[in-house]
Design a protein around this motif. Structure first.
Motif, short mmCIF file in Angstrom:
data_model
loop_
_atom_site.label_atom_id
_atom_site.label_comp_id
_atom_site.label_asym_id
_atom_site.label_seq_id
_atom_site.Cartn_x
_atom_site.Cartn_y
_atom_site.Cartn_z
N UNK A 1 0.83 -1.21 0.00
CA UNK A 1 0.00 0.00 0.00
C UNK A 1 0.87 1.26 0.00
N UNK A 2 1.95 1.24 0.77
CA UNK A 2 2.84 2.40 0.80
C UNK A 2 3.53 2.61 -0.54
N UNK A 3 3.91 1.52 -1.21
CA UNK A 3 4.55 1.64 -2.53
C UNK A 3 3.56 2.20 -3.55
N UNK A 4 2.31 1.78 -3.47
CA UNK A 4 1.29 2.29 -4.40
C UNK A 4 1.06 3.78 -4.16
N UNK A 5 1.10 4.20 -2.90
CA UNK A 5 0.90 5.62 -2.58
C UNK A 5 2.10 6.48 -2.92
N UNK A 6 3.20 5.87 -3.35
CA UNK A 6 4.37 6.63 -3.77
C UNK A 6 5.39 6.90 -2.69
N UNK A 7 5.38 6.13 -1.61
CA UNK A 7 6.35 6.32 -0.54
C UNK A 7 7.73 5.85 -1.00
N UNK A 8 8.77 6.57 -0.58
CA UNK A 8 10.13 6.18 -0.90
C UNK A 8 10.58 5.03 0.01
N UNK A 9 11.72 4.42 -0.34
CA UNK A 9 12.23 3.31 0.47
C UNK A 9 12.57 3.79 1.87
N UNK A 10 13.13 4.98 1.99
CA UNK A 10 13.48 5.51 3.31
C UNK A 10 12.21 5.73 4.14
N UNK A 11 11.16 6.26 3.52
CA UNK A 11 9.91 6.48 4.25
C UNK A 11 9.27 5.16 4.68
N UNK A 12 9.36 4.15 3.82
CA UNK A 12 8.82 2.83 4.18
C UNK A 12 9.56 2.25 5.37
N UNK A 13 10.89 2.38 5.36
CA UNK A 13 11.68 1.85 6.48
C UNK A 13 11.40 2.62 7.76
N UNK A 14 11.31 3.95 7.66
CA UNK A 14 11.15 4.78 8.85
C UNK A 14 9.75 4.66 9.47
N UNK A 15 8.72 4.67 8.62
CA UNK A 15 7.35 4.76 9.15
C UNK A 15 6.61 3.41 9.19
N UNK A 16 7.15 2.38 8.54
CA UNK A 16 6.47 1.09 8.53
C UNK A 16 7.35 -0.01 9.11
#
Length: 324
Positions: A221-236
């Protein structure tokens, strides 16, 4: 009337026989309580050998060490009897003890924090499928499979000023020799490096197992919303992995606080007392100066410190799980 009386008598006899048969217990009913009791006692009987061995190997030495911590010993190692809390007061007023506490805590904070960081980074790198990643996983866990004493001996040879391979390589490219184990700061850094090299794979395996157990839906879901790899690691990734990271932190912290092998082989606490951990100080007090009471008292104080730190980390884990 005669027939009615006979029927009534027969009915009364049948009721009497039924009542009597209910009051008489069958042999099967008598066997049930004994069978139930034996089934209840079976787990305790199976645990008895393990509990006995645990008592002999663990509990008895702890009790004996506690008794020793309240006893005094002469220069020949002979007991001079009960001395109260003198050993504990001597430990708490000893400068070498507080220096060893400082060295141990600094060593633990540096090595464990770097191990957790590297383990998390490498776990994210190799969490993907593929043969190359599988071989890399096997390669990363090799140091953890070696004995700490063997690792320390190998690194002592490698870090040797005159014959070590590292100084040979430095000289081959025109750089001067480095006395890794003869200078205080370099000796301490060498201890931290050796510990990281051997025990980072443990953190890597724990975090990798937790990473592979995470659900994939939030990441997709985060990748579909356009989150970067750093944002995925930090917030998920990090919030979801926080309990697993704390587990690795607790295990490695308890292990690092009692580090002895590397210190004994690489530096023996030197130069001076710059790398003298609490375990090595207590070993030196007991084996070189035969002050067993002082050593036992110091180790019990360290045990209390370890329990406090571990309890705080476990509470952090429980709090993070409750919020999750």
């Amino acid at each position: 009337m005669g027939n009615q009386d006979n029927l009534a008598q027969q009915f009364d006899m049948e009721r009497y026989e039924e009542k009597g048969s209910k009051n008489v217990k069958s042999p099967k009913n008598n066997q049930k309580p004994a069978k139930i009791n034996s089934e209840k006692n079976l787990p305790y009987l199976l645990l008895l050998p393990t509990l006995t061995l645990l008592t002999i190997v663990t509990i008895f030495p702890i009790i004996y060490s506690l008794v020793v911590s309240f006893s005094g010993y002469d220069t020949f190692g002979n007991s001079i009897g009960f001395t109260g809390i003198d050993n504990y007061s001597n430990v708490l007023t000893n400068g070498d003890f507080w220096n060893a506490i400082y060295v141990t805590l600094l060593f633990t904070m540096l090595s464990v924090s770097i191990e957790i960081t590297l383990g998390f980074t490498l776990a994210n790198m190799v969490s993907k499928d593929g043969k190359a990643m599988q071989y890399l996983r096997w390669l990363l866990i090799i140091p953890m499979m070696l004995s700490p004493l063997v690792v320390a001996v190998v690194f002592r040879l490698m870090l040797n000023t005159d014959m070590g391979i590292i100084n040979y390589l430095l000289q081959s490219i025109g750089l001067p020799k480095i006395n890794f184990l003869g200078e205080a700061s370099l000796a301490f850094a060498s201890l931290v490096f050796v510990d990281i090299w051997q025990w980072m794979p443990m953190c890597f395996l724990i975090i990798l197992a937790g990473l592979q157990a995470l659900p994939r839906d939030p990441f997709e879901a985060a990748a579909i919303d356009g989150a970067t790899k750093f944002q995925i690691i930090r917030f998920i990734t990090i919030p979801m992995l926080k309990p697993i990271i704390i587990v690795a932190l607790v295990i490695r912290t308890m292990d690092a606080l009692r580090t002895f092998d590397q210190v004994f082989v690489l530096t023996q606490g030197g130069p001076g007392t710059s790398t003298e951990t609490i375990s090595y100080l207590m070993y030196r007090s007991a084996m070189k100066f035969t002050d067993f009471g002082f050593a036992s008292a110091g180790l019990f104080i360290v045990l209390i410190i370890t329990i406090v730190i571990s309890t705080l980390l476990i509470r952090m884990m429980n709090t993070s799980q409750a919020k999750g």
